[in-house]
Design a protein around this motif. Sequence first.
Motif, short mmCIF file in Angstrom:
data_model
loop_
_atom_site.label_atom_id
_atom_site.label_comp_id
_atom_site.label_asym_id
_atom_site.label_seq_id
_atom_site.Cartn_x
_atom_site.Cartn_y
_atom_site.Cartn_z
N THR A 62 0.84 -1.21 0.00
CA THR A 62 0.00 0.00 0.00
C THR A 62 0.87 1.25 0.00
N TYR A 63 0.55 2.18 -0.88
CA TYR A 63 1.27 3.46 -0.99
C TYR A 63 0.28 4.59 -0.72
N ASP A 64 0.52 5.34 0.36
CA ASP A 64 -0.37 6.44 0.73
C ASP A 64 0.44 7.71 0.96
N ASP A 65 0.32 8.64 0.01
CA ASP A 65 0.99 9.94 0.12
C ASP A 65 -0.09 11.00 0.24
N GLU A 66 -0.40 11.37 1.48
CA GLU A 66 -1.48 12.33 1.71
C GLU A 66 -1.09 13.73 1.24
N HIS B 222 -2.30 7.73 -4.10
CA HIS B 222 -2.65 6.52 -3.37
C HIS B 222 -2.79 5.37 -4.35
N GLN C 172 8.11 0.11 11.76
CA GLN C 172 7.65 1.38 11.22
C GLN C 172 8.72 2.45 11.39
N TYR D 261 3.97 2.19 2.44
CA TYR D 261 4.64 3.49 2.51
C TYR D 261 3.59 4.52 2.89
N GLU D 262 3.92 5.37 3.86
CA GLU D 262 2.99 6.42 4.28
C GLU D 262 3.73 7.75 4.36
N ARG D 263 3.10 8.79 3.81
CA ARG D 263 3.65 10.14 3.89
C ARG D 263 2.51 11.08 4.27
N SER D 264 2.73 11.84 5.34
CA SER D 264 1.68 12.73 5.81
C SER D 264 2.30 13.97 6.45
#
Length: 349
Positions: free
Chosen positions: A123-127, A132, A228, A255-258
């Motif tokens: 899962t790739y989440d770049d807020e 996404h 993490q 991957y998460e970017r926020s």
Amino acid sequence: MKRIIFYTLSAATLLLGCRPEDIADVSILFADRNAAEGALRDSMARYEEAYGVGFEWDFFPSDYSPVGFGEALSYTKVTDFGSVPGIVRYIEEKVFRLFPAGFIKEYMPRNVFLVDSLIVTYTYDDEISNVHWTKNIAITGNVTDRYMVLGNIGERFDTAAPGLQEELLSLFIEFLINNPRVPFVPDGVKAATEKAATDVGAVIYSSVNKPNINYPYLDGSVYAKYWQGVGKDTAATPWLGRGILKMGRKGYYAYERSSMIGIELVEFEFHKGTLEQDLADFATFIIFHTPAEREAFYAQVEANTKLYTYDHATDARFPYGGPAGAAAMRTKDAIVKAYLKEHFGIAAE
């Protein structure tokens, strides 16, 4: 009963669109299919008789899930049935024959499921950039308390792939440890890992005495499932600093970017391995590498004193290697080598 209904409906569908003179050809079609599957089952019967292991490629979802521990990962069924005998023969020659005669049949749990694709979803989440997406990744295998499942059964099963034999052996050893008749993982393996974490200042137990996010192994807790905030460089990762050879079998997970109060937060998530996988990985490493090769690797880990940087500051709790991790590896090397000889009958250097 489900299979009978399926074949009946399939036959009816075909026959409705056929001329009377074609009906004989339809019968031949089903006869050929049944004959082919029958011949495949006959060939697999030899392995079950010799090793006590049942290789299954045509199973129901109720056979696959639920499980007590581990995860019932998503999969696609085998379509290339002709590849199954060659793949099982490879397992016999490259894995089973490493053990003393009769050992596999006496101790190996029975159920090994074969699937076309064993799927992990990344899962790739770049807020911040509003990007996404998800991507399915096929992995070699997975172990639960009920069965082992092997993927890539078909054209993707590449016998020349680097590390394939080692990965399969590690999976089978981890699965073998699930047998209650096989001695548990020696306490010293877990103790060495926890000592390495303690020595670098990681708090691995919370105030309520449950493993927290820094705990080195996956123990079933949702709070200890992933590493993490540990960076994306798979060549230099914090499990080395804990004395663990590899990340969990599912590898990269997300991957998460926020952003929070104006601060950019970036996290990479890696799946943690189990204590049983750690023993299996060390066993495989010992079997396939000489003492000199293993020591050279441990020396590289010891020399890597780089720390993970988070929020523009280094964090000593997450070393990429270092003396504590290398010491744990050397301790586990000696323990696992003795364990292989005593319980598996494998005398490694």
